[in-house]
Design a protein around this motif. Structure first.
Motif, PDB file in Angstrom:
ATOM      1  N   GLU A  79       0.823  -1.213   0.000  1.00 22.19           N
ATOM      2  CA  GLU A  79       0.000   0.000   0.000  1.00 22.19           C
ATOM      3  C   GLU A  79       0.856   1.261   0.000  1.00 22.19           C
ATOM      4  N   PRO A  80       0.314   2.373  -0.539  1.00 20.66           N
ATOM      5  CA  PRO A  80       1.081   3.620  -0.565  1.00 20.66           C
ATOM      6  C   PRO A  80       1.222   4.214   0.834  1.00 20.66           C
ATOM      7  N   SER A  81       2.318   4.934   1.052  1.00 20.18           N
ATOM      8  CA  SER A  81       2.506   5.580   2.348  1.00 20.18           C
ATOM      9  C   SER A  81       1.644   6.844   2.449  1.00 20.18           C
ATOM     10  N   ARG A  82       1.279   7.446   1.322  1.00 22.19           N
ATOM     11  CA  ARG A  82       0.359   8.593   1.304  1.00 22.19           C
ATOM     12  C   ARG A  82      -0.658   8.349   0.199  1.00 22.19           C
ATOM     13  N   LEU A  83      -1.923   8.607   0.522  1.00 26.53           N
ATOM     14  CA  LEU A  83      -3.013   8.428  -0.448  1.00 26.53           C
ATOM     15  C   LEU A  83      -3.760   9.756  -0.521  1.00 26.53           C
ATOM     16  N   ASP A 123     -12.623  10.975   4.116  1.00 27.69           N
ATOM     17  CA  ASP A 123     -12.679  10.730   5.562  1.00 27.69           C
ATOM     18  C   ASP A 123     -12.035   9.417   5.984  1.00 27.69           C
ATOM     19  N   HIS A 124     -12.170   8.387   5.152  1.00 29.60           N
ATOM     20  CA  HIS A 124     -11.776   7.051   5.610  1.00 29.60           C
ATOM     21  C   HIS A 124     -10.671   6.376   4.801  1.00 29.60           C
ATOM     22  N   LEU A 125     -10.452   6.823   3.570  1.00 23.36           N
ATOM     23  CA  LEU A 125      -9.463   6.123   2.738  1.00 23.36           C
ATOM     24  C   LEU A 125      -8.202   6.957   2.492  1.00 23.36           C
ATOM     25  N   ALA A 126      -8.386   8.249   2.315  1.00 27.13           N
ATOM     26  CA  ALA A 126      -7.247   9.105   1.965  1.00 27.13           C
ATOM     27  C   ALA A 126      -6.488   9.552   3.208  1.00 27.13           C
ATOM     28  N   THR A 127      -5.199   9.867   3.012  1.00 25.66           N
ATOM     29  CA  THR A 127      -4.423  10.454   4.107  1.00 25.66           C
ATOM     30  C   THR A 127      -4.436  11.981   4.021  1.00 25.66           C
ATOM     31  N   ASP A 128      -4.633  12.517   2.810  1.00 28.42           N
ATOM     32  CA  ASP A 128      -4.582  13.967   2.595  1.00 28.42           C
ATOM     33  C   ASP A 128      -5.568  14.346   1.491  1.00 28.42           C
ATOM     34  N   ALA A 129      -6.063  15.587   1.548  1.00 26.21           N
ATOM     35  CA  ALA A 129      -6.798  16.161   0.416  1.00 26.21           C
ATOM     36  C   ALA A 129      -5.958  17.337  -0.073  1.00 26.21           C
ATOM     37  N   VAL A 130      -5.675  17.362  -1.371  1.00 27.20           N
ATOM     38  CA  VAL A 130      -4.753  18.372  -1.904  1.00 27.20           C
ATOM     39  C   VAL A 130      -5.395  19.134  -3.057  1.00 27.20           C
TER      40      VAL A 130
END
Ligand SMILES: C[S@@+](CC[C@H](N)C(=O)[O-])C[C@H]1O[C@@H](n2cnc3c(N)ncnc32)[C@H](O)[C@@H]1O
Length: 227
Positions: A79-83, A123-130
Motif C-alpha cells: 500500500e502507498p505511504s500517502r493516499l 474521511d476514511h481512505l485518503a491520508t490527505d486532500a490536496v
C-alpha cells in the motif's frame, strides 16, 4: 519512488508520460502507474458514479467504486505511504508539500470527476486532500499531473541538470523565496539591458545580487521566507 494515479481518463497521461524529465525519472528506477476506476468497479456496466444524496446537479464518484480500485491495486499488500485525494477544497500544494511527498516511498493520487468524490473517501481512505489552487478544474487529471510533476522534478535523475532543482523558487538555497530573474544573450535588446553585475564576472557580487532579487520578489509577493 512509486507514484500511482487513479483516474477515469488514463489516456490524459500519455502526453505527460512522454515528457523527457518524466522518462528520465522512470529510467532512474521510479514508477508511475495508472489505474482506471472502471476496471475494478463492482457495479454493472462499468458504473462508478451516482446522483448526490440531497439532490443537486451532477454525479458523484461512488465510495465503493473508489475503494474497489484501491483494493485491486494493492491486493499484493504493497500500500502507498500517502493516499491523496485531489480536491479544490484540500490543502494547497506548495513546495514544502511537494518536498515532503517526494521523500515518501509510495504516493497515490485519486483524481475526481463530475461533482467530485463521495466524502467518505476523504474521511476514511485518503491520508490527505490536496488542491492545486483556488479554482475549479473539470477533473483531477491535470491536478494529479501538477502534483506528480512537482514531485518528479525533485527526484534524482529527473532533470538534465541536477542543480536546477537545488537552487530554484522556494528552495532552501533561496531561503524559501521565489527565484531571482534570469537573462541570456543579447546583452542589450531594443534598449533593454541586462543588469551590469551579471556581466561583471564577479561571482560573489552576482550571488549577492541574486539573493537580494529573490528577497525583493518575496517581499513583493508577500511570500514568507526563511531569512
Ligand atoms: C468539477 S471538479 C468538482 C468541483 C467541486 N464540485 C467543487 O465545487 O469543489 C471535479 C474534480 O476535479 C478535481 N479538481 C478540480 N479543481 C481542483 C483543484 N483546484 N485542485 C485539485 N483538484 C481539483 C477534483 O478531483 C474534483 O473532484
Amino acid at each position: 519512488m512509486k507514484i500511482d494515479v487513479f483516474t477515469l481518463f488514463p489516456a490524459w497521461f500519455d502526453w505527460f508520460l512522454s515528457q523527457r524529465h518524466v522518462r528520465n525519472a522512470l529510467g532512474a528506477g521510479n514508477q508511475l502507474r495508472l489505474f482506471n476506476y472502471r476496471d475494478s468497479t463492482p457495479l454493472g456496466g462499468g458504473q462508478v458514479d451516482d446522483s448526490p444524496y440531497g439532490g443537486g446537479a451532477g454525479m458523484v464518484l461512488r465510495v465503493d467504486a473508489v475503494d474497489a480500485a484501491i483494493r485491486a491495486a494493492y491486493a499484493d499488500g504493497l500500500e502507498p505511504s500517502r493516499l491523496l485525494v485531489l480536491s479544490a477544497s484540500g490543502r494547497q500544494l506548495d513546495d514544502g508539500l511537494a518536498r515532503d511527498l517526494a521523500s515518501e516511498p509510495h504516493v497515490a493520487l485519486l483524481s475526481g470527476r463530475y461533482e467530485g468524490i463521495d466524502e467518505r473517501v476523504r474521511d476514511h481512505l485518503a491520508t490527505d486532500a490536496v488542491s492545486i489552487g483556488p479554482y475549479v478544474l473539470s477533473g483531477g487529471e491535470l491536478a494529479s499531473m501538477v502534483v506528480t510533476d512537482a514531485i518528479i522534478r525533485k527526484l534524482p535523475g529527473a532533470l538534465g541538470h541536477a542543480d536546477s532543482a537545488i537552487e530554484e523558487s522556494f528552495s532552501e538555497a533561496l531561503e524559501g523565496a521565489p527565484e531571482y530573474p534570469h537573462y541570456t544573450r543579447p546583452a542589450s535588446y531594443r534598449g533593454w539591458s541586462v543588469p551590469d553585475v551579471l556581466l561583471s564576472g564577479d561571482h560573489a557580487r552576482v550571488r549577492e545580487w541574486r539573493l537580494e532579487q529573490s528577497r525583493k520578489r518575496a517581499r513583493a509577493a508577500g511570500t514568507p521566507t526563511d531569512a
